[in-house]
Scaffold this active site. Structure first.
Site, mmCIF file in Angstrom:
data_model
loop_
_atom_site.group_PDB
_atom_site.id
_atom_site.type_symbol
_atom_site.label_atom_id
_atom_site.label_comp_id
_atom_site.label_asym_id
_atom_site.label_seq_id
_atom_site.Cartn_x
_atom_site.Cartn_y
_atom_site.Cartn_z
ATOM 1 N N THR A 138 0.818 -1.214 0.000
ATOM 2 C CA THR A 138 0.000 0.000 0.000
ATOM 3 C C THR A 138 0.855 1.268 0.000
ATOM 4 O O THR A 138 1.991 1.259 0.499
ATOM 5 C CB THR A 138 -0.905 -0.023 1.251
ATOM 6 O OG1 THR A 138 -1.545 1.240 1.396
ATOM 7 C CG2 THR A 138 -0.100 -0.267 2.528
ATOM 8 N N ASP A 139 0.251 2.367 -0.449
ATOM 9 C CA ASP A 139 0.937 3.668 -0.368
ATOM 10 C C ASP A 139 0.950 4.206 1.067
ATOM 11 O O ASP A 139 1.677 5.146 1.369
ATOM 12 C CB ASP A 139 0.281 4.687 -1.318
ATOM 13 C CG ASP A 139 -1.190 4.956 -1.029
ATOM 14 O OD1 ASP A 139 -1.756 4.329 -0.114
ATOM 15 O OD2 ASP A 139 -1.791 5.813 -1.730
ATOM 16 N N GLU A 140 0.136 3.605 1.953
ATOM 17 C CA GLU A 140 0.047 4.148 3.324
ATOM 18 C C GLU A 140 1.354 4.002 4.094
ATOM 19 O O GLU A 140 1.545 4.661 5.109
ATOM 20 C CB GLU A 140 -1.087 3.466 4.098
ATOM 21 C CG GLU A 140 -2.430 3.726 3.478
ATOM 22 C CD GLU A 140 -3.606 3.541 4.424
ATOM 23 O OE1 GLU A 140 -3.398 3.446 5.643
ATOM 24 O OE2 GLU A 140 -4.735 3.496 3.917
ATOM 25 N N TYR A 164 -2.193 -0.399 11.027
ATOM 26 C CA TYR A 164 -2.278 -1.080 9.727
ATOM 27 C C TYR A 164 -1.060 -0.763 8.870
ATOM 28 O O TYR A 164 -0.367 -1.658 8.383
ATOM 29 C CB TYR A 164 -3.565 -0.684 8.992
ATOM 30 C CG TYR A 164 -3.523 -0.999 7.509
ATOM 31 C CD1 TYR A 164 -3.551 -2.328 7.072
ATOM 32 C CD2 TYR A 164 -3.421 0.009 6.550
ATOM 33 C CE1 TYR A 164 -3.487 -2.630 5.707
ATOM 34 C CE2 TYR A 164 -3.356 -0.285 5.191
ATOM 35 C CZ TYR A 164 -3.383 -1.604 4.775
ATOM 36 O OH TYR A 164 -3.311 -1.898 3.433
ATOM 37 N N LYS A 168 2.033 -3.146 7.511
ATOM 38 C CA LYS A 168 2.344 -3.348 6.090
ATOM 39 C C LYS A 168 3.788 -2.912 5.809
ATOM 40 O O LYS A 168 4.495 -3.552 5.025
ATOM 41 C CB LYS A 168 1.378 -2.555 5.207
ATOM 42 C CG LYS A 168 -0.032 -3.085 5.165
ATOM 43 C CD LYS A 168 -0.185 -4.468 4.556
ATOM 44 C CE LYS A 168 0.116 -4.510 3.075
ATOM 45 N NZ LYS A 168 -0.207 -5.857 2.490
HETATM 46 P P1 NAD Z 1 -9.494 -7.469 2.068
HETATM 47 O O1 NAD Z 1 -9.562 -7.181 3.528
HETATM 48 O O2 NAD Z 1 -10.690 -7.219 1.222
HETATM 49 O O3 NAD Z 1 -9.111 -9.006 1.838
HETATM 50 C C1 NAD Z 1 -8.107 -9.643 2.583
HETATM 51 C C2 NAD Z 1 -8.178 -11.140 2.301
HETATM 52 O O4 NAD Z 1 -7.129 -11.775 3.050
HETATM 53 C C3 NAD Z 1 -9.496 -11.773 2.745
HETATM 54 O O5 NAD Z 1 -9.932 -12.709 1.776
HETATM 55 C C4 NAD Z 1 -9.120 -12.480 4.048
HETATM 56 O O6 NAD Z 1 -9.937 -13.607 4.326
HETATM 57 C C5 NAD Z 1 -7.673 -12.874 3.759
HETATM 58 N N1 NAD Z 1 -6.882 -13.056 4.994
HETATM 59 C C6 NAD Z 1 -6.823 -12.220 6.066
HETATM 60 N N2 NAD Z 1 -6.009 -12.742 7.002
HETATM 61 C C7 NAD Z 1 -5.532 -13.905 6.500
HETATM 62 C C8 NAD Z 1 -4.632 -14.883 6.988
HETATM 63 N N3 NAD Z 1 -4.071 -14.774 8.203
HETATM 64 N N4 NAD Z 1 -4.347 -15.963 6.214
HETATM 65 C C9 NAD Z 1 -4.923 -16.103 4.976
HETATM 66 N N5 NAD Z 1 -5.808 -15.202 4.480
HETATM 67 C C10 NAD Z 1 -6.091 -14.112 5.223
HETATM 68 O O7 NAD Z 1 -8.231 -6.668 1.530
HETATM 69 P P2 NAD Z 1 -7.998 -5.980 0.116
HETATM 70 O O8 NAD Z 1 -8.550 -4.613 0.159
HETATM 71 O O9 NAD Z 1 -8.409 -6.920 -0.943
HETATM 72 O O10 NAD Z 1 -6.404 -5.841 0.128
HETATM 73 C C11 NAD Z 1 -5.584 -6.882 -0.393
HETATM 74 C C12 NAD Z 1 -4.124 -6.467 -0.250
HETATM 75 O O11 NAD Z 1 -3.897 -5.258 -0.975
HETATM 76 C C13 NAD Z 1 -3.709 -6.174 1.189
HETATM 77 O O12 NAD Z 1 -2.415 -6.667 1.362
HETATM 78 C C14 NAD Z 1 -3.744 -4.654 1.288
HETATM 79 O O13 NAD Z 1 -2.826 -4.204 2.243
HETATM 80 C C15 NAD Z 1 -3.334 -4.277 -0.110
HETATM 81 N N6 NAD Z 1 -3.827 -2.979 -0.593
HETATM 82 C C16 NAD Z 1 -5.164 -2.659 -0.510
HETATM 83 C C17 NAD Z 1 -5.621 -1.459 -1.041
HETATM 84 C C18 NAD Z 1 -7.069 -1.073 -1.002
HETATM 85 O O14 NAD Z 1 -7.413 0.064 -1.347
HETATM 86 N N7 NAD Z 1 -7.977 -1.956 -0.620
HETATM 87 C C19 NAD Z 1 -4.707 -0.573 -1.645
HETATM 88 C C20 NAD Z 1 -3.352 -0.940 -1.701
HETATM 89 C C21 NAD Z 1 -2.939 -2.149 -1.193
HETATM 90 O O1 DAU Z 2 -4.214 3.876 0.388
HETATM 91 C C1 DAU Z 2 -4.415 2.499 0.305
HETATM 92 C C2 DAU Z 2 -5.283 2.049 1.457
HETATM 93 O O2 DAU Z 2 -6.607 2.471 1.173
HETATM 94 C C3 DAU Z 2 -5.225 0.549 1.675
HETATM 95 O O3 DAU Z 2 -3.926 0.183 2.047
HETATM 96 C C4 DAU Z 2 -6.221 0.121 2.754
HETATM 97 O O4 DAU Z 2 -6.231 -1.295 2.878
HETATM 98 C C5 DAU Z 2 -7.597 0.609 2.354
HETATM 99 O O5 DAU Z 2 -8.539 0.280 3.345
HETATM 100 C C6 DAU Z 2 -7.578 2.107 2.116
HETATM 101 O O6 DAU Z 2 -7.356 2.818 3.353
HETATM 102 P P1 DAU Z 2 -8.153 4.164 3.719
HETATM 103 O O7 DAU Z 2 -8.121 4.344 5.181
HETATM 104 O O8 DAU Z 2 -7.714 5.270 2.863
HETATM 105 O O9 DAU Z 2 -9.622 3.702 3.220
HETATM 106 P P2 DAU Z 2 -11.084 3.894 3.842
HETATM 107 O O10 DAU Z 2 -12.052 3.441 2.799
HETATM 108 O O11 DAU Z 2 -11.210 3.295 5.194
HETATM 109 O O12 DAU Z 2 -11.202 5.469 3.990
HETATM 110 C C7 DAU Z 2 -11.010 6.330 2.879
HETATM 111 C C8 DAU Z 2 -11.108 7.755 3.392
HETATM 112 O O13 DAU Z 2 -12.471 8.008 3.777
HETATM 113 C C9 DAU Z 2 -10.269 8.017 4.618
HETATM 114 O O14 DAU Z 2 -9.763 9.335 4.546
HETATM 115 C C10 DAU Z 2 -11.251 7.902 5.781
HETATM 116 C C11 DAU Z 2 -12.550 8.362 5.163
HETATM 117 N N1 DAU Z 2 -13.784 7.715 5.688
HETATM 118 C C12 DAU Z 2 -13.831 6.363 5.735
HETATM 119 C C13 DAU Z 2 -14.962 5.714 6.190
HETATM 120 C C14 DAU Z 2 -15.018 4.203 6.268
HETATM 121 C C15 DAU Z 2 -14.892 8.498 6.043
HETATM 122 O O15 DAU Z 2 -14.849 9.733 5.967
HETATM 123 N N2 DAU Z 2 -16.008 7.857 6.478
HETATM 124 C C16 DAU Z 2 -16.089 6.504 6.584
HETATM 125 O O16 DAU Z 2 -17.146 5.988 7.020
#
Ligand code: NAD
Ligand code: DAU
Length: 361
Positions: A138-140, A164, A168
């Protein structure tokens, strides 16, 4: 055969769809995937039900922290690549309970790396040279930007701010160390905020769509002016495929679509799209449901990705703009009520025990 950890989650599940559609489009032979997933609250096998039913995907219901299960899956399925998506992914949950994040994201990644190292070390020379471990991150990890800071590049210093992002960042460092110390053939991608189909409705975009339709408040944290850099999930999946094919071992690639948007603008865009596609019965606008709520502790102000490296060295570019991607996404949530019901009711948990317990690959 490739092994995908977290392949029943949001991005991993979309990746499974993308993998088969892309190979067909490019005229490549079908290549089976093994989805290795603990099926936490965020993992939903309904997302990849079609691929499981057709035999394209084999589901291994197991934890990446379980060393024997990882070893067994590698020995049984002999993948040519491991794509590591599995993680605890929600920042708010990490604030309330960081333990699971340290366990899965750090201990789990370490466990996986150890077993992959042993598996890779025992391979024949040709297979060993072709093998890849792709870490999805992630970019975080880079922390928070002010409004005037330049976007994150691959050389930006790590400054994670939430449990989180710290977990990561720890996993990224482990992956890097396994390349530097043991020569493990790794690739890492650090991506911005994804959105699209099959997104668990705790995250901003699906939460806002479903709350709006349910007539519930739309909770905007703080002043709503935090900025995220949004990328349609299939564009991220395509970037992973291309980095897997063309990436330089040991390198990291930032993935983003240059779509910086304030949270409040994301929410009003969704409201207007719903006004257009599914107007409220009482004639009111969805924006009337917006409610400002207490801010997230330690809330990062702005994320922005500089994608120069992946564009220049890999040739990847996103296909969707935010406008087209959000249109697909809102329509998908309006049309896929069955999938939404499995998530809301938790019905897929019973379905897991009926369909998959004792039938794992
Ligand atoms: P998600 O929470 O939707 O899915 C996570 C998956 O991992 C689920 O299927 C869960 O069952 C599985 N999992 C969790 N713990 C586990 C364990 N101990 N063993 C095996 N499986 C396990 O997450 P996502 O949003 O699909 O993110 C996937 C990856 O991409 C993560 O590594 C996250 O950090 C990264 N990422 C997410 C975003 C985003 O915006 N969602 C952006 C950048 C990077
Ligand atoms: O940047 C990549 C990341 O993006 C991933 O690594 C994470 O797994 C993914 O969950 C996401 O993180 P964020 O914290 O940015 O996503 P989230 O959807 O939780 O929130 C997006 C923005 O919206 C953040 O600034 C918080 C705000 N927010 C979120 C929720 C759930 C609200 O204002 N209200 C809400 O109810």
């Amino acid at each position: 055969m490739i092994l995908i950890t977290g392949g029943a989650g949001f991005i991993g599940g979309n990746f499974v769809h993308h993998w088969f559609e892309r190979r067909e489009r490019l005229g490549l032979p079908r290549e089976q995937v093994v989805v290795f997933d603990k099926l936490t609250y965020a993992g939903n096998p309904a997302t990849i039900q079609a691929q499981i039913a057709s035999g394209d995907a084999i589901l291994v219901h197991a934890d990446i922290c379980d060393r024997d299960a990882v070893r067994n899956a590698l020995a049984t399925h002999k993948p040519r690549a491991v794509l590591h998506f599995a993680a605890e992914s929600h920042v708010d949950r990490s604030i309330h309970g960081p333990g699971e994040f340290i366990q899965t994201n750090m201990v789990g990644t370490f466990t996986l790396l150890e077993e992959v190292r042993a598996y890779w070390g025992a391979m024949e020379t040709a297979d060993k040279a072709a093998f890849r471990f792709h870490h999805v991150s992630t970019d975080e990890v880079y922390g928070s930007l002010s409004d005037t800071d330049p976007a994150f590049s691959e050389t930006t210093a790590y400054q994670p701010n939430s449990p989180y992002s710290a977990s990561k960042a720890g996993s990224d460092h482990l992956v890097r160390a396994y390349h530097h110390t043991y020569g493990l053939p790794v690739l890492t991608t650090n991506c911005s905020n994804n959105y699209g189909p099959y997104h668990f409705p705790e995250k901003l975009i699906p939460l806002m769509i479903l709350n709006a339709l349910d007539g519930k408040p739309l909770p905007v944290y703080g002043d709503g002016l935090n900025i995220r850099d949004w990328l349609y999930v299939r564009d991220h999946c395509e970037a992973i495929c291309q980095v897997l094919e063309k990436g330089t071992l040991g390198e990291t690639y930032n993935i983003g679509g240059i779509n910086e948007i304030k949270n409040i603008d994301v929410v009003t865009t969704i409201c207007r799209k719903l006004d257009e596609l599914r107007p409220r019965a009482d004639g009111a606008k969805y924006e009337s449901q917006i409610t400002y709520v207490t801010d997230r502790p330690g809330h990062d102000r702005r994320y922005a990705i500089d994608p120069t490296k992946v564009q220049r060295d890999i040739g990847w570019r996103p296909a969707q703009t935010f406008e087209t991607g959000i249109d697909h996404t809102v329509r998908w949530y309006l049309e896929n009520t069955e999938w939404i019901d499995t998530v809301r009711s938790g019905a897929y948990r019973d379905w897991i025990s009926r369909n998959y317990e004792g039938r794992q690959g």
